[in-house]
Design a protein around this motif. Sequence first.
Motif, mmCIF file in Angstrom:
data_model
loop_
_atom_site.group_PDB
_atom_site.id
_atom_site.type_symbol
_atom_site.label_atom_id
_atom_site.label_comp_id
_atom_site.label_asym_id
_atom_site.label_seq_id
_atom_site.Cartn_x
_atom_site.Cartn_y
_atom_site.Cartn_z
ATOM 1 N N MET A 100 25.834 114.139 155.341
ATOM 2 C CA MET A 100 25.757 114.646 153.967
ATOM 3 C C MET A 100 26.373 113.652 152.991
ATOM 4 S SD MET A 100 27.384 118.216 152.590
ATOM 5 C CE MET A 100 27.251 118.694 150.858
ATOM 6 N N LEU A 101 27.534 113.105 153.361
ATOM 7 C CA LEU A 101 28.173 112.115 152.498
ATOM 8 C C LEU A 101 27.344 110.840 152.432
ATOM 9 C CD1 LEU A 101 31.917 112.516 153.537
ATOM 10 C CD2 LEU A 101 30.797 113.368 151.467
ATOM 11 N N GLY A 102 26.737 110.471 153.541
ATOM 12 C CA GLY A 102 25.889 109.283 153.552
ATOM 13 C C GLY A 102 24.727 109.418 152.584
ATOM 14 N N ARG A 103 24.105 110.583 152.544
ATOM 15 C CA ARG A 103 22.995 110.809 151.608
ATOM 16 C C ARG A 103 23.489 110.787 150.168
ATOM 17 N NH1 ARG A 103 21.827 114.213 155.890
ATOM 18 N NH2 ARG A 103 22.765 116.048 154.904
ATOM 19 N N ARG A 104 24.668 111.323 149.956
ATOM 20 C CA ARG A 104 25.240 111.341 148.606
ATOM 21 C C ARG A 104 25.511 109.925 148.111
ATOM 22 N NH1 ARG A 104 30.749 114.687 146.881
ATOM 23 N NH2 ARG A 104 31.030 113.752 144.832
ATOM 24 N N TRP A 105 26.025 109.084 149.002
ATOM 25 C CA TRP A 105 26.389 107.718 148.622
ATOM 26 C C TRP A 105 25.282 106.695 148.886
ATOM 27 C CZ3 TRP A 105 31.386 108.863 151.720
ATOM 28 C CH2 TRP A 105 32.340 109.469 150.889
#
Length: 271
Positions: free
Chosen positions: A226-231
Motif C-alpha cells: 500500500m505504501l509502495g503504491r502511494r509513493w
Amino acid sequence: MAKGKLVTALVLAASRRGAEDTVAKIQGVSHKCLVTLDGVVMLERVVREVLAAKSVGKIYVSIESEELLRSVPALEAMLDRGEIHYVQSADNLYLSVEKGITAIEDPWPVIITTGDNALHTSEMIDHFCSELEAGGADAAVGMTPADVILEAYPDGKRAFHNLKDGGWSSCNLYALTSNKAIVTAKVFEGGGQFGKKPQRIMKAFGLMFMMLYKFKLATIDQLAGMLGRRWKLKVQVIRMPFADAPIDVDNPGDFALTERILQSRHAAAAE
C-alpha cells in the motif's frame, strides 16, 4: 541496487533530549549513545559492528559535532584512519537523513541505523543487506516477528505492531537505494516510535493505512504494498530472524536488559 555493490551506512546518533535523556542520566553523559555498556561506549559498539559487516563500504555518523565523536578515543582513531566519517545532524530524523545523504558522494544504496542499537551485529547487518540486494526494492525496513522474540524472551514486554499475520517489531534498520526513495524518510519528520504513539501513524501514513493497521485488517506485506503504491516505489519488509535485533536502549530497563545480554555474549565468547 547493483549486485555486489557495497552499501553506505548512515548511523544516526544525535540526541533529542541530550543530558536529560533517562539513559544518559544513568552515567551523567550528554548523549544516551555515549553510555558505556559492558565496558564499551554504545556508539563505538554500534560502529564497530557496522564496520565489521562485509556488505558495508563507507560509514558516516550523523551527530551534532565532530568533537562528540572525538570524545570517544576509539571513534577518534576510526575518524583519523578514514574508517568512519562525520556528518552534521539536523533538527529531526528525516532532515538528518536528507542532510546526511546529500553530504555523501554517491551514497546509494544506503542503510540507516541508530546509535542506540547496541545489540546489532555484523551478521544482522549482512543478512539485511543480502535480503535487500535479492529483493531489488527502492526502500526497505527490517522487522522481526513477535514469535522469534518471545521464544528467546518469553517474559519480555515489547510493544508489537499487531497485524493480520501476527506481531512485528522494528529493528531500526532501513534502506534507500535511490534518490527517489528519500520521500519514504519523511514519515520520520515527526519522530519515530510509531507503536508507542499511534497518532504518528495517522499523520505519517494516512487514514486508510491507520484503519488497516488498527483493526489488523492487513498483513505486513500488504501494508508495505500500500505504501509502495502511494509513493510509486517498491517497498520491502526484510524479515530479521534475530530476537535481539529490535532491542534498542530507550530507557533504563532496556539499558539493564541490553547489558545482561552483552555480558552473556561476552561470557559465551570467552568459553
